[in-house]
Design an enzyme around this catalytic site. Structure first.
Site, short mmCIF file in Angstrom:
data_model
loop_
_atom_site.label_atom_id
_atom_site.label_comp_id
_atom_site.label_asym_id
_atom_site.label_seq_id
_atom_site.Cartn_x
_atom_site.Cartn_y
_atom_site.Cartn_z
N GLU A 118 0.78 -1.48 0.10
CA GLU A 118 -0.37 0.23 0.52
C GLU A 118 0.58 1.15 -0.11
OE1 GLU A 118 -2.98 0.41 3.45
OE2 GLU A 118 -2.68 1.77 3.62
N GLU A 152 -2.86 12.15 3.26
CA GLU A 152 -3.46 10.90 4.02
C GLU A 152 -2.80 11.65 5.16
OE1 GLU A 152 -2.49 6.73 5.53
OE2 GLU A 152 -4.73 6.92 5.89
C1 NAG Z 1 -8.58 5.18 3.61
O1 NAG Z 1 -7.49 4.75 2.68
C2 NAG Z 1 -6.73 4.95 4.07
C3 NAG Z 1 -5.40 4.65 3.29
O2 NAG Z 1 -4.03 5.38 4.09
C4 NAG Z 1 -6.50 3.00 4.51
O3 NAG Z 1 -5.29 2.69 5.28
C5 NAG Z 1 -7.55 2.65 4.66
O4 NAG Z 1 -7.93 1.89 4.33
C6 NAG Z 1 -9.15 3.57 4.16
N1 NAG Z 1 -9.92 3.91 4.78
C7 NAG Z 1 -11.03 2.99 4.11
C8 NAG Z 1 -12.60 3.26 5.24
O5 NAG Z 1 -11.25 2.87 3.24
#
Ligand code: NAG
Ligand code: NAG
Length: 307
Positions: free
Chosen positions: A122, A127
């Site tokens: 990832e 963020e």
């Molecule tokens: C949203 O983005 C972050 C990326 O940093 C990720 O870790 C997270 O799982 C994501 N959350 C959702 C709710 O999709």
């Protein structure tokens, strides 16, 4: 010694603006994997409720800012989109005018492999939570991917070296950005700016330029009329993740681009009070729709380049 390789020039393969987001991305109306107080809606609902909106060079993605929530019902409507195509060696450029702000918000622009997380890796590009800047760019991987302690070649500050998502409570290996204008209200106050990510088998790099930064490369700022980009000419990135102690081909699969806006949940919820936010995160989200009027992305465009 072999001659040094010429600067890599990459060709644009995708230029997503306005309504093109509806074709290039899928709407993920899934339960939030990070346990946020959100309800990710499907594409039709997002259009009906104007949670996504497109015109020629604008794509808006936001959380609902009008409904009071039943505490025992679903969370606040919001949107999570994932690119249909996946990329390995590539550059992605994001021209963003405004990003979600407000207590309880946890917005992210990132890349991930569709399944088997964290083993496909990832890459978090943009963020943060609860308006707490600056940005941090972070890798999350399976075991065996670490970063060197050397600070050469990038201008940010590496906070952790071990990218392994299965240890340290999944903080990964963040690099904190030097400029407050990289995140939240400070980002928005100057009309946002540009983020770019380059991934090759040798490294992952992330750049940020504020909207008014005189050093934004023209090809980033203007898209170079559909031509290519040469990130080797962009100067040092803010975050550099080299492959010395992390086999990038092994730890990172084909990645989709994801743009999501969750509320509360594992991160924003757990540090909510420390961020100086009122009430509890979930109560605040339930009872204060108007507090989410600024919880939106305004994206001028996303461009993807490959060799
Ligand atoms: C949203 O983005 C972050 C990326 O940093 C990720 O870790 C997270 O799982 C994501 N959350 C959702 C709710 O999709
Ligand atoms: C939908 O959102 C856009 C962008 O914020 C706005 O310009 C437009 O007026 C909204 N449409 C409706 C019907 O509210």
């Amino acid at each position: 010694m072999p001659a040094p390789a010429p600067p890599l020039a990459l060709t644009m393969i995708l230029n997503i603006q306005g309504a093109a987001f509806y074709n290039s991305f899928e709407w993920e109306n899934i339960p939030d994997p990070t346990h946020g107080r959100v309800n990710y809606v499907d594409r039709r609902t997002s259009q009906e409720q104007n949670l996504t909106f497109a015109n020629a060079d604008t794509f808006i993605l936001r959380a609902d800012s009008t409904s009071f929530l039943n505490p025992s019902g679903p969370g606040r409507n919001s949107v999570r989109i994932r690119s249909r195509r996946a990329y390995t060696t590539h550059v992605a450029v994001f021209d963003i005018r405004h990003m979600p702000q407000g207590c309880g918000t946890w917005p992210a622009v990132w890349e991930v492999q569709g399944s088997n997380w964290p083993y496909g890796g990832e890459v978090d590009i943009l963020e943060g939570v609860n308006d707490e800047g600056p940005n941090a760019a972070t890798l999350h991987t399976g075991p065996g991917c670490t970063m060197p302690t050397s600070r050469e070649g990038f201008s940010g500050v590496r906070v952790e070296n071990n990218c392994d998502a299965t240890v340290n409570g999944n903080v990964g290996c963040p690099v904190r950005f030097p400029s407050p204008a990289s995140y939240g209200p400070s980002f928005n106050a100057i009309g946002g700016g540009f983020y770019a990510m380059e991934r090759t088998p040798s490294f992952i790099k992330v750049w940020h330029w504020a909207r008014d930064d005189a050093s934004v490369p023209n090809e980033v700022k203007f898209g170079n009329g559909g031509g290519g980009v040469s990130p080797d000419n962009w100067g040092a990135p803010i975050a550099l993740f080299p492959n010395n102690q992390c086999n990038i081909n092994q730890h990172f699969g084909p990645h989709n681009i994801v743009i999501n806006l969750t509320l509360c949940g594992d991160w924003a919820g757990s540090v909510y009070a420390q961020s100086g936010c009122p009430s509890t995160c979930v109560d605040f989200v339930n009872g204060n729709p108007q507090a989410f009027a600024q919880a939106y992305f305004d994206i001028a465009g996303v461009r993807v380049y490959e060799q």
